[in-house]
Design an enzyme around this catalytic site. Structure first.
Site, PDB file in Angstrom:
ATOM      1  N   GLN A 229      -4.358 -13.461 -11.365  1.00 35.26           N
ATOM      2  CA  GLN A 229      -4.256 -12.369 -12.335  1.00 35.26           C
ATOM      3  C   GLN A 229      -2.823 -12.128 -12.795  1.00 35.26           C
ATOM      4  O   GLN A 229      -2.550 -11.166 -13.516  1.00 35.26           O
ATOM      5  CB  GLN A 229      -4.874 -11.089 -11.780  1.00 35.26           C
ATOM      6  CG  GLN A 229      -4.150 -10.435 -10.621  1.00 35.26           C
ATOM      7  CD  GLN A 229      -4.987  -9.334  -9.996  1.00 35.26           C
ATOM      8  OE1 GLN A 229      -6.005  -9.594  -9.341  1.00 35.26           O
ATOM      9  NE2 GLN A 229      -4.588  -8.085 -10.188  1.00 35.26           N
TER      10      GLN A 229
ATOM     11  N   GLU B 230      -7.978   5.351 -11.048  1.00 35.01           N
ATOM     12  CA  GLU B 230      -8.033   5.481 -12.509  1.00 35.01           C
ATOM     13  C   GLU B 230      -6.704   5.136 -13.191  1.00 35.01           C
ATOM     14  O   GLU B 230      -6.647   5.132 -14.416  1.00 35.01           O
ATOM     15  CB  GLU B 230      -8.478   6.897 -12.893  1.00 35.01           C
ATOM     16  CG  GLU B 230      -9.939   7.159 -12.577  1.00 35.01           C
ATOM     17  CD  GLU B 230     -10.436   8.489 -13.123  1.00 35.01           C
ATOM     18  OE1 GLU B 230      -9.607   9.318 -13.552  1.00 35.01           O
ATOM     19  OE2 GLU B 230     -11.666   8.699 -13.115  1.00 35.01           O
TER      20      GLU B 230
ATOM     21  N   HIS C 143      -3.420   4.267  -2.645  1.00 35.80           N
ATOM     22  CA  HIS C 143      -4.428   3.432  -1.980  1.00 35.80           C
ATOM     23  C   HIS C 143      -5.111   4.218  -0.848  1.00 35.80           C
ATOM     24  O   HIS C 143      -6.324   4.134  -0.664  1.00 35.80           O
ATOM     25  CB  HIS C 143      -3.785   2.178  -1.364  1.00 35.80           C
ATOM     26  CG  HIS C 143      -3.208   1.231  -2.363  1.00 35.80           C
ATOM     27  ND1 HIS C 143      -1.855   1.057  -2.513  1.00 35.80           N
ATOM     28  CD2 HIS C 143      -3.798   0.391  -3.255  1.00 35.80           C
ATOM     29  CE1 HIS C 143      -1.627   0.151  -3.452  1.00 35.80           C
ATOM     30  NE2 HIS C 143      -2.790  -0.264  -3.922  1.00 35.80           N
TER      31      HIS C 143
ATOM     32  N   LEU D  81       0.806  -1.226   0.000  1.00 33.63           N
ATOM     33  CA  LEU D  81       0.000   0.000   0.000  1.00 33.63           C
ATOM     34  C   LEU D  81       0.838   1.275   0.000  1.00 33.63           C
ATOM     35  O   LEU D  81       1.933   1.319   0.563  1.00 33.63           O
ATOM     36  CB  LEU D  81      -0.956   0.004   1.200  1.00 33.63           C
ATOM     37  CG  LEU D  81      -1.893  -1.206   1.311  1.00 33.63           C
ATOM     38  CD1 LEU D  81      -2.841  -1.040   2.489  1.00 33.63           C
ATOM     39  CD2 LEU D  81      -2.691  -1.420   0.027  1.00 33.63           C
TER      40      LEU D  81
ATOM     41  N   SER E 210       2.577   3.657  -7.702  1.00 37.27           N
ATOM     42  CA  SER E 210       2.348   2.237  -7.943  1.00 37.27           C
ATOM     43  C   SER E 210       3.249   1.430  -7.015  1.00 37.27           C
ATOM     44  O   SER E 210       4.387   1.838  -6.746  1.00 37.27           O
ATOM     45  CB  SER E 210       2.693   1.899  -9.403  1.00 37.27           C
ATOM     46  OG  SER E 210       2.738   0.501  -9.593  1.00 37.27           O
TER      47      SER E 210
ATOM     48  N   ASP F 113      -5.458   2.240 -13.249  1.00 36.77           N
ATOM     49  CA  ASP F 113      -5.870   1.006 -13.932  1.00 36.77           C
ATOM     50  C   ASP F 113      -7.222   1.274 -14.598  1.00 36.77           C
ATOM     51  O   ASP F 113      -8.235   0.695 -14.208  1.00 36.77           O
ATOM     52  CB  ASP F 113      -5.983  -0.140 -12.918  1.00 36.77           C
ATOM     53  CG  ASP F 113      -4.651  -0.429 -12.237  1.00 36.77           C
ATOM     54  OD1 ASP F 113      -3.789  -1.042 -12.875  1.00 36.77           O
ATOM     55  OD2 ASP F 113      -4.472  -0.012 -11.081  1.00 36.77           O
TER      56      ASP F 113
END
Length: 249
Positions: A59, A146, A35, A31, A183, A148
């Protein structure tokens, strides 16, 4: 903050919250301030806040990427406690996938493009795990960044297609002062890589065609995965020091 590890306990807690307005932020851990901006909004707009921290293996099409994902559970707990989260759900693979991923949610169009074209099965894993989490938490509002944006669009589509009574809330990209989109993967970059990384957004947001921007990125030292415009939004993914970064403008 209460940490929940099993489906049974989560269902029991959820039953006790019937009638409450629930905000939910699903995460994979590692995090950061991006986040926490989602958590802050969830807290402001709801009576109860849930955050899930689950590094979802279904994923990841690249096993090495999964193994090197920069997540630290203790740090995540401290951050969420500090942010005033009510419940943190931290399942394991057997808890999340009692069927061993035999059942899945798939989308057959947009998920095959952009990140989906380069990461086969990625969005099947995303949609499946989020559907499971939605069914367990049953949030009023669910918050997604946003950065992703393709993921957000696919989740919005899934909610509409399956008539889920959930409001999906897109939240603006949180950037470093340099312009680099925050990120978890940024932590995998060297000091040198972190100096170069902001060029990604700078070039993406500059004038020129996608092709011209792609050329500039290559010249700056990035390996371009794709740079594509869809419905007025420019999506891009690049590699820097073997670390995959995504952004959109």
């Amino acid at each position: 903050m209460k940490i929940i590890k099993t489906v049974e306990e989560l269902k029991e807690i959820r039953r006790s919250l019937e009638g409450k307005k629930i905000g939910f932020v699903p995460t994979m851990g590692g995090l950061h301030a991006g986040h926490l901006s989602l958590v802050k909004r969830a807290k402001a707009e709801n009576e109860v806040t849930f955050v899930s921290v689950y590094l979802n293996p279904t994923q990841f099409n690249d096993k090495k990427d999964l193994e090197t994902y920069p997540a630290n559970f203790e740090d995540d707990v401290k951050l969420l406690e500090g942010a005033g989260v009510d419940y943190m759900f931290t399942p394991t693979y057997p808890v999340m996938y009692p069927d061993d991923y035999k059942y899945k949610v798939i989308e057959t169009d947009f998920s095959k493009t952009l990140c989906g074209a380069k990461r086969p099965g990625h969005f099947d894993g995303v949609l499946t795990v989020v559907m499971k989490l939605f069914n367990l938490v049953r949030p009023t509002n669910a918050y997604f960044g946003e950065k992703d944006y393709q993921q957000y669009q696919l989740l919005k589509g899934m909610i509409e297609a399956f008539f889920l009574d959930i409001n999906i809330v897109p939240c603006p990209i949180v950037r470093e002062e340099s312009g680099l989109a925050m990120s978890s993967r940024n932590r995998k970059l060297s000091a040198e890589g972190l100096k170069l990384a902001p060029k990604f957004h700078e070039i993406l947001a500059s004038r020129g065609s996608p092709k011209e921007k792609g050329k500039k990125l290559e010249e700056a030292g990035f390996k371009v995965d794709y740079i594509t415009e869809v419905k007025g939004r420019l999506y891009a993914a690049v590699f820097l020091e073997d670390v995959r970064l995504i952004d959109n403008v």
